[in-house]
Scaffold this motif. Structure first.
Motif, mmCIF file in Angstrom:
data_model
loop_
_atom_site.group_PDB
_atom_site.id
_atom_site.type_symbol
_atom_site.label_atom_id
_atom_site.label_comp_id
_atom_site.label_asym_id
_atom_site.label_seq_id
_atom_site.Cartn_x
_atom_site.Cartn_y
_atom_site.Cartn_z
ATOM 1 N N HIS A 69 0.945 -1.103 -0.067
ATOM 2 C CA HIS A 69 0.005 0.179 0.012
ATOM 3 C C HIS A 69 0.737 1.140 -0.001
ATOM 4 N N ILE A 70 0.292 2.419 -0.425
ATOM 5 C CA ILE A 70 0.905 3.481 -0.486
ATOM 6 C C ILE A 70 -0.027 4.612 0.477
ATOM 7 N N VAL A 71 0.398 5.201 1.288
ATOM 8 C CA VAL A 71 -0.464 6.104 1.953
ATOM 9 C C VAL A 71 0.136 7.542 2.116
ATOM 10 N N ILE A 72 -0.822 8.310 1.780
ATOM 11 C CA ILE A 72 -0.537 9.731 1.737
ATOM 12 C C ILE A 72 -1.287 10.459 2.743
ATOM 13 N N VAL A 73 -0.821 11.011 3.849
ATOM 14 C CA VAL A 73 -1.509 11.537 4.788
ATOM 15 C C VAL A 73 -1.482 13.144 4.538
ATOM 16 N N PRO A 74 -2.855 13.861 4.626
ATOM 17 C CA PRO A 74 -3.025 15.342 4.485
ATOM 18 C C PRO A 74 -2.182 15.919 5.468
ATOM 19 N N GLU A 75 -1.757 17.145 5.051
ATOM 20 C CA GLU A 75 -0.975 18.207 6.308
ATOM 21 C C GLU A 75 -2.111 18.668 7.018
ATOM 22 N N ILE A 76 -2.022 18.511 8.216
ATOM 23 C CA ILE A 76 -2.808 19.310 9.386
ATOM 24 C C ILE A 76 -2.059 20.823 9.293
ATOM 25 N N THR A 77 -2.951 21.782 9.185
ATOM 26 C CA THR A 77 -2.576 23.199 9.402
ATOM 27 C C THR A 77 -2.423 23.708 10.496
ATOM 28 N N ASN A 78 -1.803 24.655 10.735
ATOM 29 C CA ASN A 78 -1.577 25.579 12.183
ATOM 30 C C ASN A 78 -3.178 25.887 12.449
ATOM 31 N N VAL A 79 -3.925 26.433 11.494
ATOM 32 C CA VAL A 79 -5.303 26.865 11.629
ATOM 33 C C VAL A 79 -6.016 25.701 12.238
ATOM 34 N N ASP A 80 -5.827 24.625 11.761
ATOM 35 C CA ASP A 80 -6.454 23.342 12.219
ATOM 36 C C ASP A 80 -6.173 23.061 13.660
ATOM 37 N N LEU A 81 -4.887 23.213 13.938
ATOM 38 C CA LEU A 81 -4.664 22.755 15.280
ATOM 39 C C LEU A 81 -4.748 23.774 16.211
ATOM 40 N N GLN A 82 -5.079 25.152 15.743
ATOM 41 C CA GLN A 82 -5.597 26.119 16.952
ATOM 42 C C GLN A 82 -6.905 25.997 17.157
ATOM 43 N N LYS A 83 -7.839 25.343 16.161
ATOM 44 C CA LYS A 83 -9.104 25.199 16.444
ATOM 45 C C LYS A 83 -9.327 24.054 17.431
ATOM 46 N N THR A 84 -8.639 22.977 17.167
ATOM 47 C CA THR A 84 -8.766 21.975 18.163
ATOM 48 C C THR A 84 -8.264 22.428 19.675
ATOM 49 N N LEU A 85 -7.169 23.254 19.817
ATOM 50 C CA LEU A 85 -6.558 23.355 21.068
ATOM 51 C C LEU A 85 -7.671 24.137 21.839
ATOM 52 N N LYS A 86 -8.335 25.122 20.982
ATOM 53 C CA LYS A 86 -9.439 26.213 21.601
ATOM 54 C C LYS A 86 -10.793 25.296 22.022
ATOM 55 N N ARG A 87 -10.866 24.144 21.401
ATOM 56 C CA ARG A 87 -11.931 23.279 21.570
ATOM 57 C C ARG A 87 -11.699 22.202 22.951
ATOM 58 N N LEU A 88 -10.326 21.972 23.249
ATOM 59 C CA LEU A 88 -9.838 21.352 24.163
ATOM 60 C C LEU A 88 -9.796 22.313 25.551
ATOM 61 N N ASP A 89 -9.518 23.469 25.260
ATOM 62 C CA ASP A 89 -9.643 24.531 26.450
ATOM 63 C C ASP A 89 -10.921 24.565 26.969
ATOM 64 N N SER A 90 -11.801 24.495 26.186
ATOM 65 C CA SER A 90 -13.349 24.483 26.636
ATOM 66 C C SER A 90 -13.572 23.477 27.625
ATOM 67 N N ILE A 91 -13.150 22.093 26.973
ATOM 68 C CA ILE A 91 -13.303 20.751 27.719
ATOM 69 C C ILE A 91 -12.445 20.774 28.931
ATOM 70 N N ARG A 92 -11.472 21.341 28.905
ATOM 71 C CA ARG A 92 -10.628 21.403 30.406
ATOM 72 C C ARG A 92 -11.328 22.331 31.239
ATOM 73 N N ALA A 93 -11.859 23.199 31.001
ATOM 74 C CA ALA A 93 -12.517 24.251 31.792
ATOM 75 C C ALA A 93 -13.662 23.239 32.582
ATOM 76 N N ASP A 94 -14.194 22.299 31.802
ATOM 77 C CA ASP A 94 -15.218 21.576 32.269
ATOM 78 C C ASP A 94 -14.723 20.416 33.238
ATOM 79 N N LEU A 95 -13.485 20.186 32.737
ATOM 80 C CA LEU A 95 -12.961 19.072 33.772
ATOM 81 C C LEU A 95 -12.531 19.667 35.146
ATOM 82 N N VAL A 96 -11.973 20.687 35.125
ATOM 83 C CA VAL A 96 -11.337 21.378 36.261
ATOM 84 C C VAL A 96 -12.672 21.891 37.167
#
Length: 453
Positions: A279-306
């Motif tokens: 097989h040959i796998v090509i993995v799409p690049e995750i952009t910094n914009v994608d990462l920042q959106k996910t960090l923001k979502r996790l920040d909200s989840i962390r607030a609920d955990l704390v």
């Protein structure tokens, strides 16, 4: 010292090729049935072990010969009991080992240069070794499936360890994580798909070698094997196997998408529920914009955990995109199933984070590399469930470690007894050079009149 002999097949499983050996006159030093063991076999194993333990004494050759003789006893018994290992299993195990050797050596070319053998020659060289190894492992598994350990036996095992031999243990931690994989940007995803469609066209229409193209463009650990790997219908990504099992040998799939990226698959051969594919796998690049959106979502989840709005277990079940993490409740385990991990067992980003955390705390959302082969990135929150200070081995803090060692010790005793009771039923030769080996004392009455020449 808190150290017991590991099961001898574990040592054989660690066997690696020794690439620089002194050529000496060879001779037969052991025989079980119609299987011979050469002095060069023992020397090769000894040199391989000595690479990781330079102070290994020459007397270790006694233990090595014992393990080889004992393995052949198990192989012979497997033949009597119709315990079978298929050729496909041998090939799969051999391929995985060579893949690991390539990684250790720094690639296919460096392995071939160091060994003086091509990959295909190495496979031929080690095929019989791995067939015997797998057969002995399966026979050993059959024998030991009912060997259990009780809490009373664990405590008794621990109490037999001299108190001045109890080893110190470094600090350990128990860590969990909530992982969210960022979603790919649709345009980036389309570019990755189009790239792979172009590669497929080069193979299908222009006659390029699939294996060569996998080596050039593949983005996972199989690229050095020409994209080749073994899959199982029940134990592999279902989207991948669904596409693979529709193919005839030699046929190439259209571009498919899985959680790992975009793939094209070539069927090599099928063996029931198992198959060998490229097989040959090509993995799409995750952009910094994608990462920042996910960090923001996790920040909200962390607030609920704390705040205590949700528990860690609830957070894992509701938000984590890591299926394996969901199966373990988000906790990180080592290969032996232990949740108490040394700092050196954690990935570097995790180790840095938990070093400053208090028990019960959650880390700030962080970006980390989730796949060392593809270098893909993901996001997570860490949870420090527990921390053990540096201490001397004890039942309270280290029960699971002691339990595992006690079970290994019991299994060793069971296996040694089983082998010693069956030595006389096999045709055995041992060279007189090894007559003083403590490990082989029980073998010599059987082998002394038929010593190898």
């Amino acid at each position: 010292m808190f150290r017991i002999p590991v099961l001898f097949l574990m040592m054989m499983a660690a066997f690696a090729p020794c690439f620089a050996q002194t050529q000496v006159a060879d001779k037969i030093v052991g025989v079980v049935g119609n299987k011979i063991i050469l002095q060069s076999d023992v020397n090769q194993q000894f040199q391989g072990e000595k690479q990781s333990n330079p102070n290994l004494p020459d007397s270790a050759k006694c233990t090595i010969l014992y393990t080889m003789l004992a393995q052949q006893i198990l192989v012979e018994q497997a033949g009597r009991d119709s315990v079978i290992v298929s050729d496909e299993e041998v090939t799969s195990n051999l391929d995985n080992r060579i893949r690991a050797w390539m990684q250790d050596a720094g690639g296919k070319e460096r392995l071939e240069e160091a060994s003086g053998r091509t990959i295909y020659q190495l496979k031929d060289d080690y095929r019989e070794f791995f067939k015997d190894k797998l057969t002995a492992e399966r026979m050993q598994g059959q024998l030991m499936k009912d060997v259990k350990i009780t809490p009373q036996e664990v405590e008794a095992f621990f109490n037999k360890i001299p108190k001045d031999s109890l080893p110190p243990f470094p600090a350990s931690v128990s860590v969990g994580q909530i992982v969210i994989k960022p979603k790919y940007d649709p345009e980036i995803e389309q570019l990755a798909k189009e790239k792979l469609e172009g590669i497929r066209k080069e193979i299908v229409e222009n006659g390029k070698s699939f294996a060569t193209m996998a080596g050039i463009y593949g983005m996972d650990g199989t690229k050095d094997m020409g994209g080749e790997m073994d899959i199982n219908r029940k134990e592999f990504d279902q989207q991948f196997v669904a596409a693979a099992y529709r193919l005839q040998p030699g046929e190439i799939s259209p571009v498919i998408k899985t959680k790992f990226g975009f793939h094209i698959i070539q069927m090599v051969r099928r063996m029931g529920e198992e198959a060998k594919v490229r097989h040959i796998v090509i993995v799409p690049e995750i952009t910094n914009v994608d990462l920042q959106k996910t960090l923001k979502r996790l920040d909200s989840i962390r607030a609920d955990l704390v705040s205590g709005k949700i528990s860690f277990a609830e957070g894992v079940g509701k938000y984590s995109t890591d299926e394996q993490a969901k199966m373990t409740g988000g906790m990180v385990y080592d290969q032996m199933g232990n949740a108490n991990l040394g700092i050196d067992q954690l990935d570097p980003d995790m180790a840095r984070s938990v070093g400053d955390m208090k028990v019960g705390e959650y880390s700030q959302p962080q970006i980390y590399t989730d796949n060392p082969y593809t270098k893909t990135r993901s996001c997570r929150i860490l949870y420090l469930k527990g921390r053990t200070d540096p201490h001397i081995l004890n039942l309270k803090d280290d029960y699971s470690k002691i339990q595992q060692k006690a079970l290994e010790f019991k299994q060793n005793e069971f296996l040694a007894k089983w082998i010693s009771e069956r030595i006389s039923s096999y045709y055995i030769k041992i060279d007189p050079e090894y007559k003083d080996c403590v490990e082989l004392k029980g073998w010599m009455p059987v082998a002394k009149n038929t010593s190898a020449q």
